[in-house]
Design an enzyme around this catalytic site. Structure first.
Site, PDB file in Angstrom:
ATOM      1  N   ASP A   3      12.464 -30.791 -67.503  1.00 35.15           N
ATOM      2  CA  ASP A   3      13.293 -30.366 -68.641  1.00 35.15           C
ATOM      3  C   ASP A   3      12.432 -30.167 -69.888  1.00 35.15           C
ATOM      4  OD1 ASP A   3      15.493 -29.754 -70.162  1.00 35.15           O
ATOM      5  OD2 ASP A   3      16.547 -31.637 -69.834  1.00 35.15           O
TER       6      ASP A   3
ATOM      7  N   CYS B 174      16.616 -26.192 -73.390  1.00 29.40           N
ATOM      8  CA  CYS B 174      17.008 -25.312 -72.295  1.00 29.40           C
ATOM      9  C   CYS B 174      16.890 -23.875 -72.791  1.00 29.40           C
ATOM     10  CB  CYS B 174      18.442 -25.622 -71.860  1.00 29.40           C
ATOM     11  SG  CYS B 174      19.086 -24.490 -70.622  1.00 29.40           S
TER      12      CYS B 174
HETATM   13  P1  HMG Z   1      20.003 -14.434 -59.626  1.00 35.40           P
HETATM   14  O1  HMG Z   1      19.165 -13.427 -60.287  1.00 35.40           O
HETATM   15  O2  HMG Z   1      21.483 -14.318 -59.752  1.00 35.40           O
HETATM   16  O3  HMG Z   1      19.613 -14.592 -58.095  1.00 35.40           O
HETATM   17  O4  HMG Z   1      19.554 -15.852 -60.159  1.00 35.40           O
HETATM   18  P2  HMG Z   1      19.916 -13.672 -56.884  1.00 35.40           P
HETATM   19  O5  HMG Z   1      20.458 -14.568 -55.819  1.00 35.40           O
HETATM   20  O6  HMG Z   1      20.718 -12.450 -57.294  1.00 35.40           O
HETATM   21  O7  HMG Z   1      18.431 -13.193 -56.521  1.00 35.40           O
HETATM   22  C1  HMG Z   1      17.664 -12.424 -57.418  1.00 35.40           C
HETATM   23  C2  HMG Z   1      16.197 -12.703 -57.157  1.00 35.40           C
HETATM   24  O8  HMG Z   1      15.924 -14.061 -57.434  1.00 35.40           O
HETATM   25  C3  HMG Z   1      15.777 -12.464 -55.718  1.00 35.40           C
HETATM   26  O9  HMG Z   1      14.420 -12.004 -55.721  1.00 35.40           O
HETATM   27  C4  HMG Z   1      15.809 -13.864 -55.142  1.00 35.40           C
HETATM   28  O10 HMG Z   1      14.972 -14.024 -54.036  1.00 35.40           O
HETATM   29  C5  HMG Z   1      15.287 -14.671 -56.314  1.00 35.40           C
HETATM   30  P3  HMG Z   1      14.060 -10.453 -55.589  1.00 35.40           P
HETATM   31  O11 HMG Z   1      14.639 -10.063 -54.255  1.00 35.40           O
HETATM   32  O12 HMG Z   1      14.735  -9.764 -56.743  1.00 35.40           O
HETATM   33  O13 HMG Z   1      12.557 -10.446 -55.685  1.00 35.40           O
HETATM   34  N1  HMG Z   1      15.706 -16.087 -56.234  1.00 35.40           N
HETATM   35  C6  HMG Z   1      14.835 -17.112 -56.278  1.00 35.40           C
HETATM   36  N2  HMG Z   1      13.502 -17.181 -56.406  1.00 35.40           N
HETATM   37  C7  HMG Z   1      12.949 -18.402 -56.406  1.00 35.40           C
HETATM   38  N3  HMG Z   1      13.656 -19.541 -56.272  1.00 35.40           N
HETATM   39  C8  HMG Z   1      14.985 -19.517 -56.157  1.00 35.40           C
HETATM   40  C9  HMG Z   1      15.621 -18.261 -56.152  1.00 35.40           C
HETATM   41  N4  HMG Z   1      16.912 -17.886 -56.037  1.00 35.40           N
HETATM   42  C10 HMG Z   1      16.939 -16.550 -56.085  1.00 35.40           C
HETATM   43  N5  HMG Z   1      15.651 -20.651 -56.040  1.00 35.40           N
HETATM   44  C11 HMG Z   1      19.321 -18.233 -60.106  1.00 35.40           C
HETATM   45  C12 HMG Z   1      20.222 -17.036 -59.807  1.00 35.40           C
HETATM   46  C13 HMG Z   1      20.186 -19.452 -60.022  1.00 35.40           C
HETATM   47  C14 HMG Z   1      18.224 -18.303 -59.067  1.00 35.40           C
HETATM   48  C15 HMG Z   1      18.717 -18.051 -61.520  1.00 35.40           C
HETATM   49  O14 HMG Z   1      19.761 -17.881 -62.417  1.00 35.40           O
HETATM   50  C16 HMG Z   1      17.888 -19.227 -61.948  1.00 35.40           C
HETATM   51  O15 HMG Z   1      16.804 -19.450 -61.427  1.00 35.40           O
HETATM   52  N6  HMG Z   1      18.401 -20.014 -62.924  1.00 35.40           N
HETATM   53  C17 HMG Z   1      17.772 -21.247 -63.352  1.00 35.40           C
HETATM   54  C18 HMG Z   1      17.726 -21.338 -64.836  1.00 35.40           C
HETATM   55  C19 HMG Z   1      17.214 -22.685 -65.248  1.00 35.40           C
HETATM   56  O16 HMG Z   1      16.455 -23.324 -64.543  1.00 35.40           O
HETATM   57  N7  HMG Z   1      17.645 -23.113 -66.439  1.00 35.40           N
HETATM   58  C20 HMG Z   1      17.239 -24.368 -67.021  1.00 35.40           C
HETATM   59  C21 HMG Z   1      17.894 -25.533 -66.344  1.00 35.40           C
HETATM   60  S1  HMG Z   1      18.208 -26.821 -67.509  1.00 35.40           S
HETATM   61  C22 HMG Z   1      19.851 -27.119 -67.441  1.00 35.40           C
HETATM   62  O17 HMG Z   1      20.541 -26.348 -66.837  1.00 35.40           O
HETATM   63  C23 HMG Z   1      20.409 -28.313 -68.127  1.00 35.40           C
HETATM   64  C24 HMG Z   1      19.913 -29.686 -67.648  1.00 35.40           C
HETATM   65  O18 HMG Z   1      18.620 -29.944 -68.137  1.00 35.40           O
HETATM   66  C25 HMG Z   1      20.842 -30.791 -68.162  1.00 35.40           C
HETATM   67  C26 HMG Z   1      21.117 -30.720 -69.645  1.00 35.40           C
HETATM   68  O19 HMG Z   1      20.153 -30.681 -70.420  1.00 35.40           O
HETATM   69  O20 HMG Z   1      22.281 -30.784 -70.018  1.00 35.40           O
HETATM   70  C27 HMG Z   1      19.891 -29.771 -66.118  1.00 35.40           C
HETATM   71 MG    MG Z   2      18.301 -31.260 -70.409  1.00 33.99          MG
END
Ligand code: HMG
Ligand code: MG
Length: 309
Positions: A14, A242
């Site tokens: 994070d 984030c």
């Molecule tokens: P998307 O673009 O909708 O995915 O992303 P998709 O399923 O349509 O696929 C598009 C492309 O992404 C494809 O590749 C997939 O293979 C690839 P392409 O064919 O175009 O080359 N893909 C991936 N690649 C690597 N690893 C994967 C993966 N999945 C698909 N796992 C997705 C959807 C969820 C993947 C995207 O939105 C994403 O990665 N989001 C994460 C964002 C993130 O990490 N944000 C910060 C988190 S912090 C938080 O949320 C809060 C927290 O800290 C708690 C708090 O503070 O309150 C937890």
């Molecule tokens: Mg957080």
């Protein structure tokens, strides 16, 4: 106050996800080694998300491979975020024994952060958690925007309860309640936690995750402790934010939490001096000061003592 508190360190994930300069893999591993040496037992080491969304953690496979080679006690747990089945498969290949799923109580935050509606995210995670449990992993969950959302503002507590119950019914061992943009205040925290407890969530399966954007994190943690919650998420040096939550600043700093807990007579198993040394080195590698107040006070004290010699 609980006698023992578990620190769940989120700095390498994070914290670093929000840095513009990408820390080299070897520096990340050095940070994690330092955290282990300071006595922290639970560390979120990376995120198996799309590297186009979070470029700073694109080296997730390398980080996971390297940390598994570090010398560590048997009860140390490494975890990593997974957003979907592809992330779970990568985490499995990387040898992770624990993963964490994550979504928000807010519809808009889910669309911006994981490109899914709340309904679609719940459906995806139902499958991901079932599969992870079948593979013998432990699964943690996050619900973010519990006390407010950067896009929608106030989030009704009923919405928080609904998503929390749906997540915990999937079989998570723990649900971390996130104040993603650091808007929560103590009375609100008490109210929300009380409502969650009344809705059937249990203290032993709850963790709190505060960002210190408005300086209320330690006060909020005190309320959670008084209500019997014993797992606190925090980040070394107060790193973090984030990228898909405008206005989010650092997580509450591990140093600040450990210092406060020590003063309250709660055991954490963390050696504050070693933790400070790790965060200070990290600040040097990142090239900027870290927000932890304890860290700043410590550095200020050392500088003053050196001047007086
Ligand atoms: P998307 O673009 O909708 O995915 O992303 P998709 O399923 O349509 O696929 C598009 C492309 O992404 C494809 O590749 C997939 O293979 C690839 P392409 O064919 O175009 O080359 N893909 C991936 N690649 C690597 N690893 C994967 C993966 N999945 C698909 N796992 C997705 C959807 C969820 C993947 C995207 O939105 C994403 O990665 N989001 C994460 C964002 C993130 O990490 N944000 C910060 C988190 S912090 C938080 O949320 C809060 C927290 O800290 C708690 C708090 O503070 O309150 C937890
Ligand atoms: Mg957080």
């Amino acid at each position: 106050m609980p006698k023992e508190v578990s620190i769940y360190e989120v700095g390498p994930r994070d914290g670093l996800q929000n840095e513009t300069a990408v820390l080299p893999t070897a520096r990340k591993v050095e940070m994690i080694r330092g955290l282990l040496e300071s006595g922290i037992k639970r560390i979120e080491v990376t995120s198996f998300v799309n590297p186009r969304w979070i470029p700073a953690l694109a080296d997730h496979m390398e980080v996971a491979a390297a940390v598994h080679k570090l010398e560590r006690a048997d009860d140390v747990v490494f975890s990593a975020l997974v957003p979907n089945m592809r992330g779970l498969d990568s985490a499995t290949r990387a040898g992770m024994k624990e993963v964490a799923i994550f979504m928000a109580a807010s519809q808009t935050h889910n669309l911006k952060n994981i490109n899914k509606s709340t309904e679609k995210a719940l459906a995806t995670y139902t499958e991901v958690v079932r599969e992870a449990l079948d593979r013998g992993m432990r699964v943690r969950g996050y619900i973010s925007c519990v006390y407010g959302c950067p896009y929608e503002g106030n989030i009704p507590v009923e919405q928080v309860i609904e998503v929390s119950k749906a997540l915990s019914d999937m079989g998570l061992y723990e649900l971390s309640l996130g104040d993603t943009v650091g808007v929560g205040t103590p009375r609100q925290v008490e109210h929300v936690l009380q409502q969650l407890l009344e809705a059937g969530l249990t203290r032993d399966k709850m963790a709190v995750h505060f960002h210190d954007t408005r300086g209320t994190a330690l006060a909020n943690i005190t309320v959670a402790l008084q209500m019997g919650i014993t797992t606190i998420d925090s980040a070394a040096g107060g790193l973090g934010g984030c990228p898909y939550a405008p206005g989010a600043s650092g997580n509450v700093a591990s140093e600040d939490v450990v210092y406060m807990l020590q003063g309250m007579g709660c055991t954490t198993g963390v050696d504050l001096d070693r933790l400070v040394a790790t965060s200070s080195r990290l600040a040097g590698h990142l090239g900027h000061e870290l927000p932890s107040k304890y860290l700043k006070a410590h550095i200020g004290h050392c500088t003053r003592s050196m001047r007086s010699v």
